[in-house]
Design a protein around this motif. Structure first.
Motif, PDB file in Angstrom:
ATOM      1  N   PRO A   1      -5.680  11.613   2.658  1.00  0.00           N
ATOM      2  CA  PRO A   1      -5.669  11.104   4.031  1.00  0.00           C
ATOM      3  C   PRO A   1      -5.905   9.603   4.001  1.00  0.00           C
ATOM      4  N   ALA A   2      -5.183   8.863   4.837  1.00  0.00           N
ATOM      5  CA  ALA A   2      -5.270   7.401   4.784  1.00  0.00           C
ATOM      6  C   ALA A   2      -6.688   6.900   4.983  1.00  0.00           C
ATOM      7  N   VAL A   3      -7.491   7.589   5.800  1.00  0.00           N
ATOM      8  CA  VAL A   3      -8.833   7.101   6.086  1.00  0.00           C
ATOM      9  C   VAL A   3      -9.726   7.178   4.868  1.00  0.00           C
ATOM     10  N   LEU A   4      -9.324   7.956   3.852  1.00  0.00           N
ATOM     11  CA  LEU A   4     -10.157   8.096   2.670  1.00  0.00           C
ATOM     12  C   LEU A   4      -9.835   7.068   1.591  1.00  0.00           C
ATOM     13  N   VAL A   5      -8.722   6.385   1.710  1.00  0.00           N
ATOM     14  CA  VAL A   5      -8.275   5.519   0.631  1.00  0.00           C
ATOM     15  C   VAL A   5      -9.290   4.441   0.272  1.00  0.00           C
ATOM     16  N   PRO A   6      -9.822   3.638   1.236  1.00  0.00           N
ATOM     17  CA  PRO A   6     -10.786   2.613   0.853  1.00  0.00           C
ATOM     18  C   PRO A   6     -12.015   3.196   0.169  1.00  0.00           C
TER      19      PRO A   6
ATOM     20  N   GLY B   1      -8.859  -5.530  -5.922  1.00  0.00           N
ATOM     21  CA  GLY B   1      -8.783  -6.225  -4.648  1.00  0.00           C
ATOM     22  C   GLY B   1      -7.443  -6.028  -3.980  1.00  0.00           C
ATOM     23  N   ALA B   2      -6.359  -6.129  -4.764  1.00  0.00           N
ATOM     24  CA  ALA B   2      -5.019  -5.915  -4.211  1.00  0.00           C
ATOM     25  C   ALA B   2      -4.884  -4.489  -3.704  1.00  0.00           C
ATOM     26  N   ASN B   3      -5.432  -3.524  -4.457  1.00  0.00           N
ATOM     27  CA  ASN B   3      -5.375  -2.124  -4.025  1.00  0.00           C
ATOM     28  C   ASN B   3      -6.088  -1.911  -2.697  1.00  0.00           C
TER      29      ASN B   3
ATOM     30  N   ALA C   1      -4.472  -0.693   0.745  1.00  0.00           N
ATOM     31  CA  ALA C   1      -4.971   0.491   1.452  1.00  0.00           C
ATOM     32  C   ALA C   1      -5.214   0.178   2.923  1.00  0.00           C
ATOM     33  N   THR C   2      -5.778  -1.003   3.194  1.00  0.00           N
ATOM     34  CA  THR C   2      -6.008  -1.417   4.580  1.00  0.00           C
ATOM     35  C   THR C   2      -4.682  -1.551   5.327  1.00  0.00           C
ATOM     36  N   ARG C   3      -3.688  -2.099   4.651  1.00  0.00           N
ATOM     37  CA  ARG C   3      -2.378  -2.260   5.277  1.00  0.00           C
ATOM     38  C   ARG C   3      -1.732  -0.901   5.550  1.00  0.00           C
ATOM     39  N   VAL C   4      -1.855   0.006   4.605  1.00  0.00           N
ATOM     40  CA  VAL C   4      -1.280   1.346   4.776  1.00  0.00           C
ATOM     41  C   VAL C   4      -1.882   2.032   5.994  1.00  0.00           C
ATOM     42  N   MET C   5      -3.198   1.911   6.157  1.00  0.00           N
ATOM     43  CA  MET C   5      -3.849   2.504   7.329  1.00  0.00           C
ATOM     44  C   MET C   5      -3.410   1.821   8.614  1.00  0.00           C
ATOM     45  N   ARG C   6      -3.353   0.475   8.580  1.00  0.00           N
ATOM     46  CA  ARG C   6      -3.003  -0.281   9.777  1.00  0.00           C
ATOM     47  C   ARG C   6      -1.584   0.048  10.237  1.00  0.00           C
TER      48      ARG C   6
END
Length: 254
Positions: A9-14, A112-114, A118-123
């Motif tokens: 789930p995208a919210v778990l990525v960070p 850091g890039a990851n 991840a933030t971009r994917v969620m946004r």
């Protein structure tokens, strides 16, 4: 870990990336104790300087991503991997191209890039994308999971190219293709001469299927497929900077 048609789930990525950063050592080249040894490249290896090759607006104005995806035959429903994903230029565009039934893995060795990806994917609510922290010598991809694997402006920075390519082969599905976009420059100068690229891939059992030079790419497009049995690590012969010759191909030449 990425599985075809299964995503975090995208919210778990960070949170997962932060956990991985805590659990992994600062330097991890992917070579476990007792792992096979591979020859060292007979060429300089470029040092990574940035996760951004050029601005996305500049690249889009040149039609770069669409040109590469068209050449690679990326279609809805495919599973693709973007290694050295950086800020996600290709990851995002591949997501739109493969659609809801497709899957995209964005992987980078830069934590850091990851995290920024991840933030971009969620946004941008890219529900068909997953993010994975890679290792310099081993992308650690599941077997027979990808129709296309992209190495865009990053292969010349791989310090253990023979080991990297050897470990990467099993991740391709039958008929899968490995795509390289790079610049024709001397080794060590953030690019790689095509003849040396062809030789290194051939030594690990890849066959060149297409090679094109296009201004949209600021360099060249090379496409490979696995051919025959994967060689034993001890049988891999390193290519030399002088005297390398490209293998024959039926693909386009530019």
């Amino acid at each position: 870990m990425f599985r075809a048609h299964t995503l975090f789930p995208a919210v778990l990525v960070p949170a997962l990336l932060s956990l991985a950063a805590c659990q992994q050592p600062a330097v991890d080249d992917g070579r476990e104790k007792g792992a096979p040894k591979f020859p060292k490249p007979d060429r300089p290896v470029a040092q990574s300087t940035s996760s951004t090759f050029s601005t996305e607006a500049q690249r889009d104005s040149a039609g770069e991503a669409n040109t590469v995806m068209d050449l690679a035959g990326v279609a809805p429903g495919m599973s693709v991997a973007d290694l050295g994903a950086g800020e996600g230029y290709y990851t995002v565009r591949l997501s739109h191209r493969v659609g809801k039934k497709g899957r995209v893995l964005g992987e980078d060795i830069d934590r850091g890039a990851n995290e920024r990806l991840a933030t971009r994917v969620m946004r941008e609510e890219l529900e068909n994308v997953s993010i994975k922290l890679g290792r310099p010598s081993d992308p650690s991809l599941p077997e027979k999971s990808f129709d296309r694997i992209f190495l865009v402006h990053m292969y010349h920075e791989v310090g253990d190219p023979y080991g990297f390519l050897w470990r990467l082969r099993p991740a391709l599905r039958p008929g899968g293709k490995l795509v390289v976009v790079d610049v024709d420059r001397p080794a060590g100068g953030h690019g790689l001469p095509p003849s040396l690229l062809f030789c290194e891939f051939a030594s690990v059992g890849y066959r060149l299927t297409e090679f094109v030079r296009k201004p949209e790419l600021q360099g060249y497009y090379a496409q490979f497929e696995a051919a025959g049995a994967r060689p034993a690590p001890a049988d891999i012969k390193p290519c030399r900077i002088s005297g390398v010759a490209p293998p024959k191909t039926n693909g386009s030449q530019g």
